[in-house]
Design an enzyme around this catalytic site. Structure first.
Site, PDB file in Angstrom:
ATOM      1  N   HIS A  38       0.838  -1.208   0.000  1.00  0.00           N
ATOM      2  CA  HIS A  38       0.000   0.000   0.000  1.00  0.00           C
ATOM      3  C   HIS A  38       0.871   1.257   0.000  1.00  0.00           C
ATOM      4  O   HIS A  38       2.022   1.208  -0.377  1.00  0.00           O
ATOM      5  CB  HIS A  38      -1.000  -0.044   1.157  1.00  0.00           C
TER       6      HIS A  38
ATOM      7  N   GLU B  16      -1.993   0.231   7.761  1.00  0.00           N
ATOM      8  CA  GLU B  16      -1.145  -0.811   7.181  1.00  0.00           C
ATOM      9  C   GLU B  16       0.078  -0.229   6.478  1.00  0.00           C
ATOM     10  O   GLU B  16       1.192  -0.749   6.622  1.00  0.00           O
ATOM     11  CB  GLU B  16      -1.958  -1.665   6.196  1.00  0.00           C
TER      12      GLU B  16
ATOM     13  N   HIS C 270       2.778  -7.170   4.107  1.00  0.00           N
ATOM     14  CA  HIS C 270       1.410  -6.688   4.352  1.00  0.00           C
ATOM     15  C   HIS C 270       0.978  -6.978   5.786  1.00  0.00           C
ATOM     16  O   HIS C 270       1.598  -7.772   6.495  1.00  0.00           O
ATOM     17  CB  HIS C 270       0.434  -7.360   3.379  1.00  0.00           C
TER      18      HIS C 270
ATOM     19  N   GLU D 246       1.731 -11.830   5.375  1.00  0.00           N
ATOM     20  CA  GLU D 246       0.620 -11.162   6.076  1.00  0.00           C
ATOM     21  C   GLU D 246       0.923 -11.245   7.569  1.00  0.00           C
ATOM     22  O   GLU D 246       0.768 -12.287   8.207  1.00  0.00           O
ATOM     23  CB  GLU D 246      -0.712 -11.846   5.757  1.00  0.00           C
TER      24      GLU D 246
END
Length: 233
Positions: A10, A24, A79, A146
């Site tokens: 992101h 995030e 992430h 993640e």
């Protein structure tokens, strides 16, 4: 020289998942920076770049294109999860992937999970596959991590800077192991310089001072028995 491409998930106008006062894009930036710093401090034989140095907005294809154009040897996309779950998981592309890609996932997954579990009983959600663009479009071994859930009780870990640092450094160790990067030689402690005759300085170490000579003689005898020269002045 091995080429390592880090992808901070992101960024810019896309904050990613947001919850519990966290974003995030900020967390992924910190984790990757810790990873890059750790590699620079401890390993040689590599170059590393990141898809965004600051808070830029990038498309998924742009990220993959950067890695491909540079000829990266590995691509790691970092992430933070969402969906009120808990734990850590990693992904590779769900199409045809090389044994090298699977090996990269295995080593990263193990290193990162072990680092996380120093802070608590982190759930292992497993090594998974998905049709993510950054995994599908990259031409080198590529893994997406993640790192816990931003919108659950996991947030307590994500608010801990020491935890983020440990996770970043674990990413770095995993990549270094996969690529076989040589470790940097640790500097040896510098030896004290011999005193120059021209200094004309003396340094004395005194063991005791007594008003009664008998006490001084008693200490001198104890020192001599232990192998130390002793002089009474």
């Amino acid at each position: 020289m091995k080429k390592i491409k880090w992808d901070k998930g992101h960024g810019g106008s896309d904050p990613g998942a947001v919850a519990n006062g966290l974003q995030e894009k900020v967390l992924t930036h910190k984790i990757v920076e810790y990873a890059m710093d750790y590699l620079e401090a401890n390993y040689t034989g590599f170059e590393q770049r990141t898809t965004r140095a600051g808070d830029q907005t990038l498309t998924l294809s742009q990220r993959a294109d950067m890695a491909n154009a540079w000829g990266a040897d590995v691509f790691v996309s970092v992430h933070i999860n969402a969906g009120k779950g808990t734990g850590f998981e990693t992904y590779v592309y769900n199409g045809g992937v090389s044994s090298q890609t699977v090996a990269l996932q295995n080593v990263l997954h193990g290193e990162i999970l072990a680092a996380m579990r120093q802070f608590g009983n982190i759930t292992d959600r497993g090594k998974k596959r998905a049709n993510y663009a950054v995994l599908r479009e990259t031409k080198m071994p590529a893994v997406l991590t993640e790192n816990l859930f931003i919108d659950s009780n996991d947030a307590k870990y994500l608010k801990n800077e020491a935890f983020l640092k440990a996770v970043g450094e674990a990413h770095a160790r995993g990549v270094a192991k996969f690529l076989g990067l040589p470790k940097k030689d640790k500097p040896t402690p510098s030896q004290p310089q011999q005193q120059k005759a021209s200094d004309k300085k003396l340094y004395r170490v005194q063991v005791g001072a007594f008003g009664d000579r008998k006490n001084a003689e008693r200490l001198a005898e104890e020192l001599k028995k232990k192998g130390y020269p002793a002089v009474i002045i």
